[in-house]
Each structure stands twice: as structure tokens, then as C-alpha cells.
Design a protein around this motif. Structure first.
Motif, PDB file in Angstrom:
ATOM      1  N   GLU A  11       0.854  -1.183   0.000  1.00 57.06           N
ATOM      2  CA  GLU A  11       0.000   0.000   0.000  1.00 57.06           C
ATOM      3  C   GLU A  11       0.890   1.233   0.000  1.00 57.06           C
ATOM      4  OE1 GLU A  11      -2.791   0.193   3.156  1.00 57.06           O
ATOM      5  OE2 GLU A  11      -3.541  -1.819   2.805  1.00 57.06           O
ATOM      6  N   PRO A  13       2.193   4.798   1.291  1.00 53.22           N
ATOM      7  CA  PRO A  13       2.259   5.367   2.634  1.00 53.22           C
ATOM      8  C   PRO A  13       1.142   6.398   2.811  1.00 53.22           C
ATOM      9  CG  PRO A  13       4.060   6.176   1.278  1.00 53.22           C
ATOM     10  CD  PRO A  13       3.337   5.143   0.475  1.00 53.22           C
ATOM     11  N   LEU A  14       0.732   6.631   4.051  1.00 53.81           N
ATOM     12  CA  LEU A  14      -0.346   7.575   4.333  1.00 53.81           C
ATOM     13  C   LEU A  14       0.072   9.026   4.111  1.00 53.81           C
ATOM     14  CD1 LEU A  14      -1.982   6.086   7.552  1.00 53.81           C
ATOM     15  CD2 LEU A  14      -2.833   6.006   5.198  1.00 53.81           C
ATOM     16  N   PHE A  15       1.363   9.331   4.283  1.00 58.61           N
ATOM     17  CA  PHE A  15       1.838  10.705   4.179  1.00 58.61           C
ATOM     18  C   PHE A  15       2.989  10.792   3.190  1.00 58.61           C
ATOM     19  CE2 PHE A  15      -0.169  10.406   8.287  1.00 58.61           C
ATOM     20  CZ  PHE A  15      -0.894  11.579   8.361  1.00 58.61           C
ATOM     21  N   ARG A  22      -1.202  14.289   3.730  1.00 60.69           N
ATOM     22  CA  ARG A  22      -1.838  12.971   3.732  1.00 60.69           C
ATOM     23  C   ARG A  22      -2.177  12.614   2.291  1.00 60.69           C
ATOM     24  NH1 ARG A  22      -4.100   9.657   8.209  1.00 60.69           N
ATOM     25  NH2 ARG A  22      -5.495   8.194   7.190  1.00 60.69           N
ATOM     26  N   THR A  23      -1.825  11.399   1.848  1.00 60.62           N
ATOM     27  CA  THR A  23      -2.008  11.003   0.458  1.00 60.62           C
ATOM     28  C   THR A  23      -2.927   9.802   0.257  1.00 60.62           C
ATOM     29  OG1 THR A  23      -0.029   9.624   0.552  1.00 60.62           O
ATOM     30  CG2 THR A  23       0.255  11.890  -0.235  1.00 60.62           C
ATOM     31  N   ALA A  24      -3.474   9.270   1.327  1.00 63.35           N
ATOM     32  CA  ALA A  24      -4.345   8.100   1.215  1.00 63.35           C
ATOM     33  C   ALA A  24      -5.290   8.076   2.417  1.00 63.35           C
ATOM     34  CB  ALA A  24      -3.510   6.819   1.177  1.00 63.35           C
ATOM     35  N   GLN A  25      -6.350   7.291   2.282  1.00 62.58           N
ATOM     36  CA  GLN A  25      -7.323   7.130   3.368  1.00 62.58           C
ATOM     37  C   GLN A  25      -7.729   8.497   3.932  1.00 62.58           C
ATOM     38  OE1 GLN A  25      -5.977   4.196   6.214  1.00 62.58           O
ATOM     39  NE2 GLN A  25      -5.179   2.882   4.603  1.00 62.58           N
ATOM     40  N   TYR A  26      -8.329   9.301   3.082  1.00 61.61           N
ATOM     41  CA  TYR A  26      -8.671  10.685   3.428  1.00 61.61           C
ATOM     42  C   TYR A  26      -9.806  10.807   4.437  1.00 61.61           C
ATOM     43  CZ  TYR A  26      -5.691  12.089  -0.450  1.00 61.61           C
ATOM     44  OH  TYR A  26      -4.625  12.297  -1.282  1.00 61.61           O
ATOM     45  N   ALA A  28     -10.701   9.600   7.776  1.00 65.30           N
ATOM     46  CA  ALA A  28     -10.236   8.913   8.985  1.00 65.30           C
ATOM     47  C   ALA A  28     -10.089   9.957  10.085  1.00 65.30           C
ATOM     48  CB  ALA A  28      -8.891   8.234   8.715  1.00 65.30           C
ATOM     49  N   TRP A 126      -9.228  14.510   5.805  1.00 59.22           N
ATOM     50  CA  TRP A 126      -7.831  14.931   5.702  1.00 59.22           C
ATOM     51  C   TRP A 126      -7.608  15.916   4.555  1.00 59.22           C
ATOM     52  CZ3 TRP A 126      -3.814  14.010   8.983  1.00 59.22           C
ATOM     53  CH2 TRP A 126      -4.038  13.090  10.003  1.00 59.22           C
TER      54      TRP A 126
END
Length: 169
Positions: A11, A13-15, A22-26, A28, A126
Motif C-alpha cells: 500500500e 504510505p499515508l503521508f 496525507r495522500t491516502a485514506q482521506y 479517517a 484529511w
């Protein structure tokens, strides 16, 4: 660092390691506002808006088309705070040059250098966390409304239909 969801599947990374966005799972929970940026409650947003603050909604659009005259065509209906500007592409972790120029032009044309710019989306978004940092980087007094339209509506305040701010050449 690469996080493994299961053997062989990586996956993102989140950041972003360089920008910190933040680049994923916005959608949360967000543990804290960006460093140095105040988080506002609904009464503060109301008071600052009455004093001339710019309200900047960064609720995303994933599917859209932009016409030759800069009008956004999209399948989604969006309601927001009265008087807000909607810029649906400026909160992603990675943005294209045209989206950055869109944000810069919108602020130049609609925000006062003497009043705050309040950035919001909805609760646990995010995208607003990212966008408020971009607004600050452009030299504005950036404030963050983390509950966004969800908190506004929970307070019994009206939302109004909104279209994205047209793209200018």
C-alpha cells in the motif's frame, strides 16, 4: 516505508515524506490540527465569517469535467456553508500545477489579506487538513474547521447548494 496489507501487496504510505500531506485514506480520524494552525468550533466560524473571513470548502470531486469557460460539470450535488467558495481539487495529498494555480487565483480574487481563510470539508476529512496548510503557505491567515459541514448541520444551521468556483484562465 512500505506497509504490507498481505504478502505481496503493498500500500502507498499515508503521508508524503517530502510535503507531509496525507495522500491516502482521506476519511479517517484526525488527531490534531496541523502545527501552528488553529482549529475552530462552529461559533468561531460564525463570528469570523460575520467579520469577513473567507470560507473555503474543499469537499472533493472525483469525477468532473471542466468546460472551456471554466464551469465544472459533475454528477454530485453538494451543500455547504452559506457564502463559501468550493474548490474541490485543492485538498488532495498530491496536486497538479493547475490545481495549485486554481487555489492561488481563488484566494487572490476572493480572500482578504486582512481576514482569515477558514478551510473545511466534513468531519474526519484529511483533505481540509492538507488544504489549510497550502493556504498558509500562500501567506494567508489559515484557520481550520475540522467538523466542517457535519458540525455546521449538527448545530441546526442551514446548508445551501453550491457549485465549484469556476476555473479562470
Amino acid at each position: 516505508m512500505i506497509l504490507l496489507a498481505s504478502p505481496g501487496l503493498a500500500e502507498a504510505p499515508l503521508f508524503d515524506p517530502f510535503s507531509g500531506y496525507r495522500t491516502a485514506q482521506y476519511r479517517a480520524p484526525i488527531p490534531a490540527p496541523p502545527e501552528g494552525i488553529p482549529a475552530l468550533s462552529t461559533p468561531w466560524v460564525q463570528a469570523l465569517a460575520a467579520q469577513g473571513a473567507t470560507l473555503l470548502d474543499v469537499h472533493p470531486l472525483r469525477t468532473f469535467e471542466i468546460t472551456a469557460n471554466g464551469t465544472w460539470l459533475h454528477p454530485e450535488r453538494h451543500e455547504s456553508l452559506p457564502g463559501a467558495l468550493w474548490l474541490p481539487v485543492v485538498g488532495w495529498g498530491t496536486t497538479e500545477a493547475w490545481a495549485d494555480a486554481y487555489l492561488h487565483a481563488a484566494l487572490k480574487d476572493h480572500a482578504s489579506p486582512d481576514a482569515p481563510v477558514i478551510v473545511f470539508c466534513q468531519l474526519d476529512c484529511w483533505l481540509s487538513w492538507n488544504a489549510v496548510q497550502r493556504v498558509r503557505a500562500l501567506g494567508y491567515d489559515a484557520r481550520w474547521y475540522p467538523g466542517g459541514v457535519d458540525d455546521w448541520q449538527a448545530e441546526g444551521l442551514p446548508l445551501v447548494p453550491l457549485d465549484p468556483l469556476p476555473l479562470q484562465d
